[in-house]
Write an enzyme that holds these catalytic residues in place. Structure first.
Site, PDB file in Angstrom:
ATOM      1  N   LYS A  11       5.835 -16.131  -2.224  1.00  0.00           N
ATOM      2  CA  LYS A  11       5.595 -15.580  -0.886  1.00  0.00           C
ATOM      3  C   LYS A  11       5.391 -16.670   0.177  1.00  0.00           C
ATOM      4  O   LYS A  11       5.203 -17.854  -0.149  1.00  0.00           O
ATOM      5  CB  LYS A  11       4.379 -14.663  -0.952  1.00  0.00           C
ATOM      6  CG  LYS A  11       4.607 -13.419  -1.817  1.00  0.00           C
ATOM      7  CD  LYS A  11       3.375 -12.536  -1.766  1.00  0.00           C
ATOM      8  CE  LYS A  11       3.600 -11.239  -2.498  1.00  0.00           C
ATOM      9  NZ  LYS A  11       2.394 -10.377  -2.394  1.00  0.00           N
ATOM     10  N   TYR A  51       8.792  -2.872   0.526  1.00  0.00           N
ATOM     11  CA  TYR A  51       7.401  -2.425   0.312  1.00  0.00           C
ATOM     12  C   TYR A  51       7.180  -0.973   0.739  1.00  0.00           C
ATOM     13  O   TYR A  51       6.044  -0.577   0.969  1.00  0.00           O
ATOM     14  CB  TYR A  51       6.436  -3.349   1.053  1.00  0.00           C
ATOM     15  CG  TYR A  51       6.119  -4.619   0.285  1.00  0.00           C
ATOM     16  CD1 TYR A  51       5.518  -4.565  -0.970  1.00  0.00           C
ATOM     17  CD2 TYR A  51       6.396  -5.865   0.823  1.00  0.00           C
ATOM     18  CE1 TYR A  51       5.208  -5.717  -1.674  1.00  0.00           C
ATOM     19  CE2 TYR A  51       6.083  -7.029   0.125  1.00  0.00           C
ATOM     20  CZ  TYR A  51       5.487  -6.936  -1.120  1.00  0.00           C
ATOM     21  OH  TYR A  51       5.176  -8.085  -1.824  1.00  0.00           O
ATOM     22  N   ASN A 114      -1.209 -13.770  -1.399  1.00  0.00           N
ATOM     23  CA  ASN A 114      -1.515 -13.995  -2.812  1.00  0.00           C
ATOM     24  C   ASN A 114      -0.374 -14.677  -3.570  1.00  0.00           C
ATOM     25  O   ASN A 114      -0.245 -14.550  -4.785  1.00  0.00           O
ATOM     26  CB  ASN A 114      -1.961 -12.690  -3.477  1.00  0.00           C
ATOM     27  CG  ASN A 114      -0.887 -11.626  -3.458  1.00  0.00           C
ATOM     28  OD1 ASN A 114       0.178 -11.813  -2.871  1.00  0.00           O
ATOM     29  ND2 ASN A 114      -1.159 -10.500  -4.098  1.00  0.00           N
ATOM     30  N   HIS A 117       4.730 -12.181  -5.934  1.00  0.00           N
ATOM     31  CA  HIS A 117       4.899 -10.758  -6.230  1.00  0.00           C
ATOM     32  C   HIS A 117       5.626 -10.651  -7.555  1.00  0.00           C
ATOM     33  O   HIS A 117       6.491 -11.465  -7.855  1.00  0.00           O
ATOM     34  CB  HIS A 117       5.755 -10.069  -5.146  1.00  0.00           C
ATOM     35  CG  HIS A 117       6.238  -8.721  -5.573  1.00  0.00           C
ATOM     36  ND1 HIS A 117       5.479  -7.587  -5.464  1.00  0.00           N
ATOM     37  CD2 HIS A 117       7.405  -8.335  -6.177  1.00  0.00           C
ATOM     38  CE1 HIS A 117       6.150  -6.552  -5.951  1.00  0.00           C
ATOM     39  NE2 HIS A 117       7.328  -6.982  -6.392  1.00  0.00           N
ATOM     40  N   GLU A 128      14.198  -3.628  -8.091  1.00  0.00           N
ATOM     41  CA  GLU A 128      13.857  -4.771  -7.237  1.00  0.00           C
ATOM     42  C   GLU A 128      14.846  -5.921  -7.418  1.00  0.00           C
ATOM     43  O   GLU A 128      15.179  -6.616  -6.462  1.00  0.00           O
ATOM     44  CB  GLU A 128      12.423  -5.232  -7.536  1.00  0.00           C
ATOM     45  CG  GLU A 128      11.387  -4.216  -7.076  1.00  0.00           C
ATOM     46  CD  GLU A 128       9.951  -4.667  -7.277  1.00  0.00           C
ATOM     47  OE1 GLU A 128       9.040  -3.929  -6.877  1.00  0.00           O
ATOM     48  OE2 GLU A 128       9.726  -5.779  -7.830  1.00  0.00           O
TER      49      GLU A 128
HETATM   50  P1  CMP Z   1       2.149  -7.424  -4.192  1.00  0.00           P
HETATM   51  O1  CMP Z   1       1.908  -7.548  -5.636  1.00  0.00           O
HETATM   52  O2  CMP Z   1       3.355  -8.049  -3.603  1.00  0.00           O
HETATM   53  O3  CMP Z   1       2.147  -5.873  -3.786  1.00  0.00           O
HETATM   54  C1  CMP Z   1       1.728  -5.381  -2.535  1.00  0.00           C
HETATM   55  C2  CMP Z   1       1.119  -6.442  -1.686  1.00  0.00           C
HETATM   56  O4  CMP Z   1       0.286  -5.964  -0.661  1.00  0.00           O
HETATM   57  C3  CMP Z   1       0.169  -7.309  -2.522  1.00  0.00           C
HETATM   58  O5  CMP Z   1       0.872  -8.078  -3.434  1.00  0.00           O
HETATM   59  C4  CMP Z   1      -0.568  -8.053  -1.439  1.00  0.00           C
HETATM   60  O6  CMP Z   1       0.214  -9.101  -0.853  1.00  0.00           O
HETATM   61  C5  CMP Z   1      -0.724  -6.936  -0.420  1.00  0.00           C
HETATM   62  N1  CMP Z   1      -2.026  -6.261  -0.579  1.00  0.00           N
HETATM   63  C6  CMP Z   1      -2.487  -5.548  -1.602  1.00  0.00           C
HETATM   64  N2  CMP Z   1      -3.716  -5.074  -1.374  1.00  0.00           N
HETATM   65  C7  CMP Z   1      -4.048  -5.499  -0.145  1.00  0.00           C
HETATM   66  C8  CMP Z   1      -5.189  -5.344   0.668  1.00  0.00           C
HETATM   67  N3  CMP Z   1      -6.254  -4.638   0.260  1.00  0.00           N
HETATM   68  N4  CMP Z   1      -5.190  -5.928   1.893  1.00  0.00           N
HETATM   69  C9  CMP Z   1      -4.117  -6.632   2.298  1.00  0.00           C
HETATM   70  N5  CMP Z   1      -2.988  -6.816   1.565  1.00  0.00           N
HETATM   71  C10 CMP Z   1      -2.960  -6.271   0.361  1.00  0.00           C
END
Ligand code: CMP
Length: 140
Positions: A11, A51, A114, A117, A128
């Protein structure tokens, strides 16, 4: 165990910090093979579509803004039990809850930024993967 493929995205927080190689080293060190990889900048429309499942969540708008804020690296990882194995290597979505040695424990900044993904099921992995790659672009 079955050989599977999963979709991984490195990311924007990670591409900005120039740590894509460090993340790939964790994937490869754990036995996953990168069988397709492309660095790209997602359009707003692509990020919203990818998403879509989260579109009712309060963080959806922020998530889309973040995902288009810098390049991402989309990749297909292949290996035994790749979907679950990749999720294990990534660690919990929230880095505060991620286990030692996982990508998110080591590199993620917060629950949104984070670093990675990963697909959450074999069925979603197929969808995906086809969002980013044609069959001819995946070389195992
Ligand atoms: P990902 O595994 O890509 O799936 C959805 C994404 O939304 C997640 O990783 C984070 O980047 C984001 N995400 C999930 N929970 C939250 C949250 N509580 N607040 C902000 N972003 C979130």
């Amino acid at each position: 165990m079955a050989i599977e493929r999963t979709l991984s995205i490195i990311k924007p927080d990670a591409t900005e910090r120039n740590i894509t190689g460090k993340i790939n080293a964790l994937f490869e060190g754990a036995g996953l093979r990168i069988v397709a990889q492309r660095r790209l900048r997602l359009s707003r429309e692509q990020a919203e579509t990818f998403y879509e499942v989260h579109k009712e969540r309060s963080f959806f708008g922020e998530l889309v803004d973040y995902m288009i804020s810098a390049p991402v690296v989309a990749q297909v990882l292949q290996g035994e039990n790749a979907v679950a194995h990749h999720r294990e290597i990534m660690g919990a979505t929230n880095p505060a809850q991620a286990a030692e040695g996982t990508v998110r424990k080591e590199f993620a900044l917060n629950v949104q930024e984070n670093s990675v993904h990963g697909s959450d099921s074999v069925e979603n992995a197929a969808k995906e993967i086809s969002f980013f790659f044609s069959d001819a672009e995946i070389v195992g």
